[in-house]
Design a protein around this motif. Structure first.
Motif, PDB file in Angstrom:
ATOM      1  N   UNK A  70       0.815  -1.223   0.000  1.00  0.00           N
ATOM      2  CA  UNK A  70       0.000   0.000   0.000  1.00  0.00           C
ATOM      3  C   UNK A  70       0.845   1.267   0.000  1.00  0.00           C
ATOM      4  N   UNK A  71       2.099   1.201   0.520  1.00  0.00           N
ATOM      5  CA  UNK A  71       2.925   2.415   0.580  1.00  0.00           C
ATOM      6  C   UNK A  71       3.405   2.832  -0.797  1.00  0.00           C
ATOM      7  N   UNK A  72       3.494   1.887  -1.732  1.00  0.00           N
ATOM      8  CA  UNK A  72       4.049   2.177  -3.052  1.00  0.00           C
ATOM      9  C   UNK A  72       3.014   2.139  -4.163  1.00  0.00           C
ATOM     10  N   UNK A  73       1.726   2.029  -3.806  1.00  0.00           N
ATOM     11  CA  UNK A  73       0.667   1.939  -4.812  1.00  0.00           C
ATOM     12  C   UNK A  73      -0.223   3.167  -4.751  1.00  0.00           C
ATOM     13  N   UNK A  74      -0.276   3.974  -5.819  1.00  0.00           N
ATOM     14  CA  UNK A  74      -1.139   5.155  -5.799  1.00  0.00           C
ATOM     15  C   UNK A  74      -2.616   4.755  -5.900  1.00  0.00           C
ATOM     16  N   UNK A  75      -3.454   5.578  -5.350  1.00  0.00           N
ATOM     17  CA  UNK A  75      -4.892   5.320  -5.369  1.00  0.00           C
ATOM     18  C   UNK A  75      -5.439   5.509  -6.778  1.00  0.00           C
ATOM     19  N   UNK A  76      -6.550   4.812  -7.050  1.00  0.00           N
ATOM     20  CA  UNK A  76      -7.281   4.986  -8.301  1.00  0.00           C
ATOM     21  C   UNK A  76      -8.757   5.178  -7.982  1.00  0.00           C
ATOM     22  N   UNK A  77      -9.441   5.816  -8.882  1.00  0.00           N
ATOM     23  CA  UNK A  77     -10.864   6.078  -8.678  1.00  0.00           C
ATOM     24  C   UNK A  77     -11.634   4.774  -8.534  1.00  0.00           C
ATOM     25  N   UNK A  78     -12.560   4.753  -7.575  1.00  0.00           N
ATOM     26  CA  UNK A  78     -13.444   3.620  -7.314  1.00  0.00           C
ATOM     27  C   UNK A  78     -12.698   2.381  -6.812  1.00  0.00           C
ATOM     28  N   UNK A  79     -11.474   2.535  -6.402  1.00  0.00           N
ATOM     29  CA  UNK A  79     -10.709   1.411  -5.865  1.00  0.00           C
ATOM     30  C   UNK A  79     -11.339   0.939  -4.555  1.00  0.00           C
ATOM     31  N   UNK A  80     -11.387  -0.362  -4.344  1.00  0.00           N
ATOM     32  CA  UNK A  80     -11.909  -0.945  -3.106  1.00  0.00           C
ATOM     33  C   UNK A  80     -10.760  -1.697  -2.432  1.00  0.00           C
ATOM     34  N   UNK A  81     -10.426  -1.273  -1.217  1.00  0.00           N
ATOM     35  CA  UNK A  81      -9.261  -1.790  -0.516  1.00  0.00           C
ATOM     36  C   UNK A  81      -9.692  -2.425   0.798  1.00  0.00           C
ATOM     37  N   UNK A  82      -9.102  -3.577   1.108  1.00  0.00           N
ATOM     38  CA  UNK A  82      -9.276  -4.228   2.402  1.00  0.00           C
ATOM     39  C   UNK A  82      -7.917  -4.321   3.067  1.00  0.00           C
ATOM     40  N   UNK A  83      -7.834  -3.918   4.324  1.00  0.00           N
ATOM     41  CA  UNK A  83      -6.532  -3.809   5.000  1.00  0.00           C
ATOM     42  C   UNK A  83      -6.315  -4.861   6.077  1.00  0.00           C
ATOM     43  N   UNK A  84      -7.373  -5.618   6.464  1.00  0.00           N
ATOM     44  CA  UNK A  84      -7.203  -6.495   7.620  1.00  0.00           C
ATOM     45  C   UNK A  84      -8.044  -7.764   7.489  1.00  0.00           C
ATOM     46  N   UNK A  85      -7.791  -8.533   6.472  1.00  0.00           N
ATOM     47  CA  UNK A  85      -8.493  -9.806   6.273  1.00  0.00           C
ATOM     48  C   UNK A  85      -7.666 -10.945   6.868  1.00  0.00           C
ATOM     49  N   UNK A  86      -8.268 -12.129   7.067  1.00  0.00           N
ATOM     50  CA  UNK A  86      -7.497 -13.276   7.566  1.00  0.00           C
ATOM     51  C   UNK A  86      -6.285 -13.602   6.692  1.00  0.00           C
ATOM     52  N   UNK A  87      -6.428 -13.473   5.389  1.00  0.00           N
ATOM     53  CA  UNK A  87      -5.313 -13.739   4.491  1.00  0.00           C
ATOM     54  C   UNK A  87      -4.155 -12.776   4.756  1.00  0.00           C
ATOM     55  N   UNK A  88      -4.493 -11.491   4.911  1.00  0.00           N
ATOM     56  CA  UNK A  88      -3.459 -10.481   5.172  1.00  0.00           C
ATOM     57  C   UNK A  88      -2.807 -10.731   6.526  1.00  0.00           C
ATOM     58  N   UNK A  89      -3.625 -11.059   7.544  1.00  0.00           N
ATOM     59  CA  UNK A  89      -3.096 -11.300   8.882  1.00  0.00           C
ATOM     60  C   UNK A  89      -2.102 -12.453   8.880  1.00  0.00           C
ATOM     61  N   UNK A  90      -2.411 -13.504   8.108  1.00  0.00           N
ATOM     62  CA  UNK A  90      -1.525 -14.664   8.048  1.00  0.00           C
ATOM     63  C   UNK A  90      -0.189 -14.286   7.405  1.00  0.00           C
ATOM     64  N   UNK A  91      -0.252 -13.498   6.329  1.00  0.00           N
ATOM     65  CA  UNK A  91       0.971 -13.075   5.655  1.00  0.00           C
ATOM     66  C   UNK A  91       1.803 -12.178   6.567  1.00  0.00           C
ATOM     67  N   UNK A  92       1.139 -11.266   7.266  1.00  0.00           N
ATOM     68  CA  UNK A  92       1.874 -10.371   8.164  1.00  0.00           C
ATOM     69  C   UNK A  92       2.542 -11.154   9.296  1.00  0.00           C
ATOM     70  N   UNK A  93       1.853 -12.153   9.832  1.00  0.00           N
ATOM     71  CA  UNK A  93       2.456 -12.963  10.885  1.00  0.00           C
ATOM     72  C   UNK A  93       3.697 -13.677  10.359  1.00  0.00           C
ATOM     73  N   UNK A  94       3.629 -14.209   9.148  1.00  0.00           N
ATOM     74  CA  UNK A  94       4.786 -14.887   8.558  1.00  0.00           C
ATOM     75  C   UNK A  94       5.945 -13.910   8.358  1.00  0.00           C
ATOM     76  N   UNK A  95       5.639 -12.727   7.874  1.00  0.00           N
ATOM     77  CA  UNK A  95       6.680 -11.715   7.682  1.00  0.00           C
ATOM     78  C   UNK A  95       7.355 -11.364   9.001  1.00  0.00           C
TER      79      UNK A  95
END
Length: 818
Positions: free
Chosen positions: A61-86
């Motif tokens: 998210x730090x290196x991706x510019x926003x686009x119109x009508x973009x839909x973003x999810x920041x805290x899903x189970x998939x993301x949580x699992x990846x963050x824990x691994x990192x």
């Protein structure tokens, strides 16, 4: 504006904003370790990964510019699992030594591990074994804790312009280090310490001293330069343990220099005053406040009766608050009846004020903080801005990185010269001639410019004053090729948005009143707004002190009359040390010793205080409430956050109590009433009447020139780690720069048989001092450089004061000791 949805929340941001920035601005937290709003996106830690509707992979998210009508999810189970691994991968090399880490309690990695439950790693590897390094004076390094986020490297290279550290090695052996793994020897700004998300970098002075949960945090204003930075102090049991900047706070947006981050401990100096002292039989002996004030009152009354009020003078201080300076001038004018009031600003800001008022017709001329970033071309003339106002100086580097052309004309290889688009190495003090040469070229080449300027007063006399400054003549004075002078004039005139930046402080001697007059003439010739010329007030309350009337307002004597002509019988000095900080200090000392009475009111037992008949202990910064006005003209309020030291009192209260002893109505005044009057004077100061602009013919004035006996030119200025003599009391700053030195060009060192690190005799036509030599290519041949902060060397004992607006350069000789 671009509209998008983040976690079911509609947000709108400007084009070019990253997803992470959009989320943070709207209170949506996305974990990150390498993001810093001051830097270009790096995308190193990957913890800011988010899901974007329509994208198969997680994106940073730090290196991706926003686009119109973009839909973003920041805290899903998939993301949580990846963050824990990192996080588990980060913990492969990061030691679990939180109980002994100074960052514990405010460590971002610690918080994220707690949040995602990655307290141990499923992976295995050999941990780094580097021990903590405290070989650097101010910055402790424990690189076994480093997570290679890269923030320190990018801040140091791209933002700070210091380039002191970088990544070295490959793969698992990658580490952050100075070149060749040498000892860290940089400018010690400490930006990397605040930016480090873990405990890899920290304050050496704070190491193992406290924990964040034991400390109180207070925001206040830095007491050093005119930037007026907000610094956050951490206090334990009534004593400051550390200071830091915080992103998003203050005019500095969290940036601090070495003084602001490490220099707070000057208030704990060994010479701190705690009780009044009266000189008896040649020795200072402790006295009560009643005894000291009564002694002063009786002697002032006797002197005014015998010699008149005009025999009494006073020096104010840009280190003291507006309330303190207000009470000093009111005490002098109302109680004593004297207009003999001035300060060290006579040799700095007063000079700039005179030039700007004479030519541009402006009475109130603060700097604009982001002016460099609004310019296409910036010309910095003989000024080490990053030493005098370090955080404002970062804006010049930022402007250059954003595409502006940064040209530095200076004899010294300064930090801005190293980061500039073009460095013009001119001879010391020749900036005035360079400006005159530029104006001569433009008047000769550009008829529309000449016709426009001819409508202003004094134009013909002005043209006559620069007639001889042809490119060939200016080349002989500055040492620059004729073509470079011509090119500079043309590129300056052709730029759409120009900025001319100059500093002038009492420690500098490459410029004088005539330099600033020439610069103002150039602004007028170009038809530019006065804001094109940026000359900052040098210290934390220089502008505020000036606004309070710490200067002769009628027919009073100024600092030159009082200290160099010796026309007084009594002098009251508040928060100043002219014995060290004023040029030609031998003459200053002679006149101070000739006074019938000298009163010094200060926080330290200074060299000037040693000469005083009475010494009064004042509260320091942090021990009293008050306001400063910084170089941008903003009034900044400070609260009292520390207990008073010993029997010290706030300066304003001392004047109130002294007036009480002298039976004057000032005795009933309180701080709130003072602030009302201060506010009124500030409003009047900001509304200072403007005069019609007019050219000022700047005539040549004789300067001290080198000869066979004194073949070198001495240049003086500030160091990045010091400010006046106040910072010398800081043990932290002293560990980084503890002694005076003399920079000598290698060619001159060989010519005069000078060796590196040896003591030499530095002589001028006024005397001699002994100082350690440093061989350096940062100074040009034919000149030497020395800072003026250190009292035991007293560089100013061999300097002189300019009489006619010229640059007060000193001819000197350097001799090795037998």
């Amino acid at each position: 504006m671009i509209e998008l949805t983040i976690d079911n929340q509609k947000v709108a941001v400007e084009p070019g904003t990253s997803i992470l920035e959009a989320a943070l601005r709207h209170g949506i937290y996305i974990p990150n370790l390498c993001y810093d709003s001051r830097l270009k996106p790096y995308g190193g830690c990957r913890l800011c990964l988010v899901e974007v509707q329509g994208q198969r992979k997680l994106i940073a998210s730090c290196a991706t510019p926003v686009k119109a009508e973009m839909v973003v999810l920041t805290n899903t189970p998939k993301i949580a699992k990846v963050r824990k691994t990192l996080l588990e991968l980060l913990l492969l090399h990061h030691p679990l030594d939180c109980p002994v880490c100074d960052k514990a309690g405010e460590c971002k990695l610690q918080d994220l591990v707690f949040l995602y439950g990655a307290s141990e790693s499923r992976f295995s590897a050999v941990r780094r074994q580097e021990t903590g390094l405290i070989d650097s004076p101010l910055i402790a390094r424990t690189m076994s804790r480093c997570i290679l986020c890269g923030k320190c490297v990018k801040l140091c290279h791209d933002y700070q312009g210091a380039r002191a550290v970088n990544f070295i090695g490959r793969g698992f052996k990658t580490k952050v280090s100075p070149a060749f793994e040498e000892t860290l020897d940089c400018e010690f700004c400490g930006q990397c310490v605040d930016a480090c998300p873990v405990g890899a970098l920290g304050s050496a002075a704070y190491r193992s001293r406290s924990r964040t949960w034991y400390e109180e945090e207070h925001a206040t204003i830095c007491p050093y330069c005119g930037c007026g930075c907000t610094t956050h102090l951490f206090i334990r049991e009534g004593r400051i343990t550390r200071a830091r900047g915080k992103l998003g706070t203050g005019i500095n947006n969290g940036d601090l220099c070495a003084k602001g981050r490490f220099g707070f401990d000057f208030i704990y100096g060994e010479t701190r005053l705690t009780t009044p002292l009266i000189k008896k039989d040649g020795k200072h002996t402790p006295a009560s406040w009643e005894e000291a004030l009564t002694y002063i009152a009786k002697n002032l009354d006797t002197i005014t009766q015998e010699h008149g009020p005009s025999a009494v003078g006073a020096l104010g201080s840009p280190r003291c608050t507006m309330e303190d300076n207000y009470m000093l001038q009111r005490f002098m004018r109302q109680v004593i009846g004297s207009d003999n009031i001035d300060s060290i600003a006579r040799f700095g800001h007063a000079t700039a004020h005179m030039a700007i008022q004479q030519i541009l017709g402006v009475g109130f001329h603060p700097i604009i903080w982001d002016a460099p970033q609004k310019a296409d071309l910036i010309l910095v003339l003989e000024s080490d801005i990053t030493s005098m106002l370090p955080v404002w100086g970062l804006n010049f580097i930022k402007a250059k990185n954003l595409g502006a052309t940064l040209i530095v004309a200076d004899a010294l290889d300064t930090k801005l010269a190293k980061n500039s688009s073009q460095w013009l190495q001119i001879r010391p003090g020749s900036g005035e001639y360079l400006i005159k040469g530029m104006m001569k070229i433009l008047i000769d080449e550009r008829e529309p410019l000449r016709r426009q300027a001819a409508e202003l007063p004094n134009f013909d006399a002005f043209v006559d004053s620069i007639e001889k400054f042809t490119p060939s003549f200016v080349s002989s004075l500055t040492g620059l090729p004729e073509q470079e002078i011509t090119d500079l004039a043309r590129v300056y005139a052709d730029s759409g948005r120009r900025l001319l930046a100059i500093t002038l402080g009492p420690s500098e001697n490459k410029k004088g009143l005539n330099t600033l007059r020439s610069a103002a003439n150039l602004v007028l010739l170009m038809g530019d707004d006065p804001a094109t010329l940026q000359i900052p007030a040098e210290l934390c309350n220089t502008l505020g002190m000036w606004a309070m009337g710490i200067r002769p307002l009628a027919d009073g004597k100024d600092a030159y009359d009082m200290l160099y002509k010796g026309r007084l019988e009594a002098l009251y000095i508040m928060g100043e040390n002219p014995f060290v900080t004023f040029k030609n200090s031998e003459l200053v000392e002679l006149n101070l010793r000739g006074l019938e009475m000298l009163v010094v009111q200060d926080i330290n037992y200074t060299d000037t205080a040693r000469l005083a008949d009475v010494i009064l202990p004042a509260c320091s910064w942090g021990e009293k409430a008050g306001t400063f006005m910084n170089a941008t003209g903003d009034v900044q309020e400070m609260q009292r956050i520390l207990p008073q030291t010993g029997g010290s009192l706030p300066d304003w209260q001392i004047f109130r109590d002294l007036a009480r002893v002298m039976n004057n109505e000032l005795c009933g005044i309180e701080l709130e009433k003072i602030r009302e009057d201060v506010g009124r004077l500030v409003t009047e100061f900001r509304q200072s009447a403007a005069n019609p602009p007019a050219f000022y013919p700047v005539r040549d004035r004789p300067r001290e020139a080198p000869d066979e006996d004194y073949p070198l030119i001495l240049v003086t200025s500030d160091l990045l780690q010091h400010s006046g003599t106040l910072s010398v009391e800081s043990r932290n700053l002293g560990s980084a720069s503890s002694d005076a030195y003399l920079r000598v060009n290698p060619a001159d060192a060989e010519k005069y048989n000078v060796s590196d690190d040896d003591f030499v005799r530095l002589s001028s036509r006024r005397g001699e001092v002994y100082v350690k030599a440093r061989i350096s290519s940062e100074v040009m041949e034919g000149m030497v450089f020395s800072p003026v902060h250190f009292p035991h060397v007293r560089i100013h004992s061999i300097t002189h004061v300019a009489m006619y607006g010229e640059a007060p350069l000193d001819a000197v000789r350097v001799d090795p000791l037998d």
